[in-house]
Design a protein around this motif. Structure first.
Motif, PDB file in Angstrom:
ATOM      1  N   GLU A   1       0.689  -1.259   0.209  1.00 31.03           N
ATOM      2  CA  GLU A   1      -0.143  -0.216  -0.199  1.00 31.03           C
ATOM      3  C   GLU A   1       1.001   0.642  -0.567  1.00 31.03           C
ATOM      4  O   GLU A   1       0.813   2.106  -0.542  1.00 31.03           O
ATOM      5  N   VAL A   2       2.217   1.201   0.644  1.00 28.94           N
ATOM      6  CA  VAL A   2       2.926   2.290   1.116  1.00 28.94           C
ATOM      7  C   VAL A   2       3.296   2.504  -0.570  1.00 28.94           C
ATOM      8  O   VAL A   2       3.601   3.567  -0.628  1.00 28.94           O
ATOM      9  N   VAL A   3       4.011   1.684  -0.559  1.00 31.68           N
ATOM     10  CA  VAL A   3       4.904   0.879  -2.141  1.00 31.68           C
ATOM     11  C   VAL A   3       4.069   1.949  -3.216  1.00 31.68           C
ATOM     12  O   VAL A   3       4.266   2.856  -4.298  1.00 31.68           O
ATOM     13  N   ALA A   4       2.093   1.973  -3.227  1.00 34.69           N
ATOM     14  CA  ALA A   4       1.869   2.225  -4.483  1.00 34.69           C
ATOM     15  C   ALA A   4       2.004   3.978  -4.068  1.00 34.69           C
ATOM     16  O   ALA A   4       1.920   4.231  -5.857  1.00 34.69           O
ATOM     17  N   THR A   5       2.062   4.455  -3.150  1.00 36.47           N
ATOM     18  CA  THR A   5       1.709   6.379  -3.093  1.00 36.47           C
ATOM     19  C   THR A   5       3.536   6.388  -4.396  1.00 36.47           C
ATOM     20  O   THR A   5       3.798   7.678  -4.931  1.00 36.47           O
ATOM     21  N   TYR A   6       4.791   5.411  -4.225  1.00 36.34           N
ATOM     22  CA  TYR A   6       5.959   5.673  -4.798  1.00 36.34           C
ATOM     23  C   TYR A   6       5.608   6.084  -6.476  1.00 36.34           C
ATOM     24  O   TYR A   6       6.721   5.901  -7.363  1.00 36.34           O
ATOM     25  N   LYS A   7       4.314   4.689  -6.840  1.00 39.57           N
ATOM     26  CA  LYS A   7       4.727   4.855  -8.520  1.00 39.57           C
ATOM     27  C   LYS A   7       3.954   5.993  -9.024  1.00 39.57           C
ATOM     28  O   LYS A   7       3.394   5.830 -10.226  1.00 39.57           O
ATOM     29  N   THR A   8       3.227   6.667  -7.986  1.00 37.81           N
ATOM     30  CA  THR A   8       2.222   7.963  -8.871  1.00 37.81           C
ATOM     31  C   THR A   8       3.175   8.822  -9.217  1.00 37.81           C
ATOM     32  O   THR A   8       3.922   9.289  -9.097  1.00 37.81           O
ATOM     33  N   PRO A   9       2.788   9.592  -9.921  1.00 36.28           N
ATOM     34  CA  PRO A   9       3.248  10.750 -10.734  1.00 36.28           C
ATOM     35  C   PRO A   9       3.895  11.684 -10.060  1.00 36.28           C
ATOM     36  O   PRO A   9       4.986  12.127 -10.602  1.00 36.28           O
ATOM     37  N   ILE A  10       3.384  12.103  -9.220  1.00 40.18           N
ATOM     38  CA  ILE A  10       3.659  13.124  -8.719  1.00 40.18           C
ATOM     39  C   ILE A  10       5.266  12.594  -7.431  1.00 40.18           C
ATOM     40  O   ILE A  10       6.527  13.522  -7.501  1.00 40.18           O
ATOM     41  N   VAL A  11       4.936  11.455  -7.260  1.00 39.07           N
ATOM     42  CA  VAL A  11       6.185  11.846  -6.237  1.00 39.07           C
ATOM     43  C   VAL A  11       6.968  10.614  -7.468  1.00 39.07           C
ATOM     44  O   VAL A  11       8.446  10.566  -6.893  1.00 39.07           O
ATOM     45  N   ALA A  12       6.710  10.503  -8.513  1.00 42.27           N
ATOM     46  CA  ALA A  12       7.522   9.809  -9.622  1.00 42.27           C
ATOM     47  C   ALA A  12       8.401  11.442  -9.643  1.00 42.27           C
ATOM     48  O   ALA A  12       9.624  11.244 -10.094  1.00 42.27           O
ATOM     49  N   LEU A  13       8.135  12.533  -9.742  1.00 41.87           N
ATOM     50  CA  LEU A  13       8.798  14.029 -10.172  1.00 41.87           C
ATOM     51  C   LEU A  13       9.804  14.033  -9.251  1.00 41.87           C
ATOM     52  O   LEU A  13      10.991  14.564  -9.068  1.00 41.87           O
ATOM     53  N   LEU A  14       9.526  14.175  -7.812  1.00 42.72           N
ATOM     54  CA  LEU A  14      10.384  13.548  -6.354  1.00 42.72           C
ATOM     55  C   LEU A  14      11.447  12.756  -6.160  1.00 42.72           C
ATOM     56  O   LEU A  14      12.425  13.114  -6.199  1.00 42.72           O
TER      57      LEU A  14
ATOM     58  N   GLY B   1      11.577  -0.380 -13.566  1.00 40.96           N
ATOM     59  CA  GLY B   1      11.184   0.786 -12.496  1.00 40.96           C
ATOM     60  C   GLY B   1      10.770   0.643 -11.386  1.00 40.96           C
ATOM     61  O   GLY B   1      10.434  -0.276 -11.185  1.00 40.96           O
ATOM     62  N   VAL B   2       9.937   1.641 -10.725  1.00 40.31           N
ATOM     63  CA  VAL B   2       9.673   1.219  -9.619  1.00 40.31           C
ATOM     64  C   VAL B   2       8.349   0.927  -9.417  1.00 40.31           C
ATOM     65  O   VAL B   2       7.173  -0.085  -8.544  1.00 40.31           O
ATOM     66  N   SER B   3       8.106   0.134 -10.821  1.00 38.27           N
ATOM     67  CA  SER B   3       6.001  -0.158 -11.157  1.00 38.27           C
ATOM     68  C   SER B   3       6.337  -2.066 -10.737  1.00 38.27           C
ATOM     69  O   SER B   3       5.657  -2.310 -10.377  1.00 38.27           O
ATOM     70  N   LYS B   4       7.495  -2.452 -10.591  1.00 41.86           N
ATOM     71  CA  LYS B   4       8.006  -4.049  -9.998  1.00 41.86           C
ATOM     72  C   LYS B   4       8.004  -3.574  -8.477  1.00 41.86           C
ATOM     73  O   LYS B   4       7.802  -5.674  -7.818  1.00 41.86           O
ATOM     74  N   ILE B   5       8.224  -3.176  -7.993  1.00 39.02           N
ATOM     75  CA  ILE B   5       8.228  -2.881  -6.810  1.00 39.02           C
ATOM     76  C   ILE B   5       6.775  -3.292  -6.048  1.00 39.02           C
ATOM     77  O   ILE B   5       6.051  -2.628  -5.935  1.00 39.02           O
TER      78      ILE B   5
END
Ligand code: HEM
Ligand code: HEM
Lengths: 126, 157
Positions: free
Chosen positions: A49-62, B76-80
């Protein structure tokens, strides 16, 4: 005036400021990053669930910003080491800084697609 | 010897120094003598300076390799996800990699922040509190991260 800001230079001073700022940012990221990784000890669901936030466009920019900070800190760190240990380092410190910036620009251009590609696909459709 | 000395300054306080009349010896103020303590602070700052450089060289490989694996290769991140981490920590090589990266990056970053605090926090009390907070957070993070790597359980559910 705080003691740490008495150093007045040109490129040398700005690279030092940038090295300091990026170092502090990376440290704060790492603190949060170890906390989020620790969720693997809670449950697979909590972690995913938390890693899902890493995959959002805004976090991608971060993430792209984090890559920028790390690449600068790493390359400039190697330059600082060369200035300290290589006998000709101090004489070439300015040339080395421009070399660092050149490599940094190339690597950042190369990171655009891998780091931001999935965000672009999500935002603009594939 | 005539009264004229071949000096551009001329006689100082009436004394003409020369081989026969040497100037008084002045001891350098911070000279190490038999009574100076062996060492007042040890070589901690020197060790810390060296550690920043040695750990920096190793971290280039560890951290940039980590970013390449997590953000660039293989989708990339998608696989994590939990399954991805389970797969990686099934291999002792990556466990050791992450452990080394955790310890070196935390110690390097904490020592860097110690320098920053020393530079900007001037009141002794502020320094004390900021450093206390820094050391607490550092020890906590290193212990938590280490524990997570060693106790990871792929079959937690
Ligand atoms: C946004 C970029 C990043 C992503 C997506 C990411 C992802 C991950 C993942 C999935 C893990 C789990 C174990 C593994 O697969 O190796 C991990 C662990 C770890 N990462 Fe990262 N990482 C990133 C950036 C960084 C950076 C910049 C650092 C260092 C400064 C770092 C340091 C670590 C450490 C020390 C661990 C082990 C944590 C522990 O012991 O619990 N990571 N990372
Ligand atoms: C990627 C490889 C890295 C290299 C080559 C590197 C290199 C260096 C060097 C040589 C210094 C000393 C600068 C000086 O004494 O003037 C330094 C300072 C610092 N580094 Fe790194 N470093 C790296 C990664 C990291 C990471 C992952 C963090 C955060 C966890 C970090 C945080 C810091 C901080 C906060 C400072 C203090 C900055 C200052 O005093 O102005 N560094 N780094």
């Amino acid at each position: 005036m705080p003691a740490g800001t008495l150093y007045r230079g040109r490129e040398g001073m700005w690279s030092w400021v940038a090295h300091r700022v990026t170092g502090v940012l990376i440290f704060f990221f790492l603190f949060v990053h170890v906390l989020d990784t620790a969720l693997v000890r809670v449950s697979p669901e909590a972690y995913d669930e938390v890693v899902a936030t890493y995959k959002t466009p805004i976090v991608a920019l971060l993430e792209y910003g984090l890559v920028a900070a790390i690449l600068f800190h790493a390359l400039n760190g190697l330059r600082v080491i060369a200035v300290d240990f290589w006998s000709k380092g101090p004489r070439y410190q300015k040339q080395m800084l421009w070399t660092v910036m050149g490599i940094w620009v190339v690597l950042m251009a190369g990171a655009v697609y891998p780091v931001l590609g999935h965000a672009a696909r999500e935002l603009f459709g594939s | 010897m005539s009264a004229e000395t071949p000096s551009a300054i001329g006689a100082v306080e009436g004394a003409a120094y020369g081989p026969d009349n040497p100037a008084p010896y002045i001891e350098p103020p911070r000279k190490r003598t038999g009574r100076t303590p062996r060492s007042t602070r040890g070589n901690f700052e020197m060790a810390a300076w060296l550690f920043m450089r040695l750990s920096g060289v190793v971290l280039v490989v560890l951290v940039i390799g980590h970013l390449l694996i997590q953000l660039v290769l293989d989708g990339g991140v998608s696989k994590i996800g939990f399954a991805f981490v389970a797969g990686r920590w099934a291999n002792p090589f990556w466990q050791v990699w992450d452990l080394l990266m955790l310890w070196l990056a935390m110690l390097h970053g904490a020592n860097g922040l110690r320098t920053v605090i020393n530079d900007y926090a001037e009141r002794p009390n502020t320094r004390l509190w900021l450093k206390g907070l820094l050391y607490t957070a550092t020890v906590f993070t290193i212990l938590l991260g280490t524990l997570v790597i060693f106790t990871f359980d792929p079959n937690i559910r």
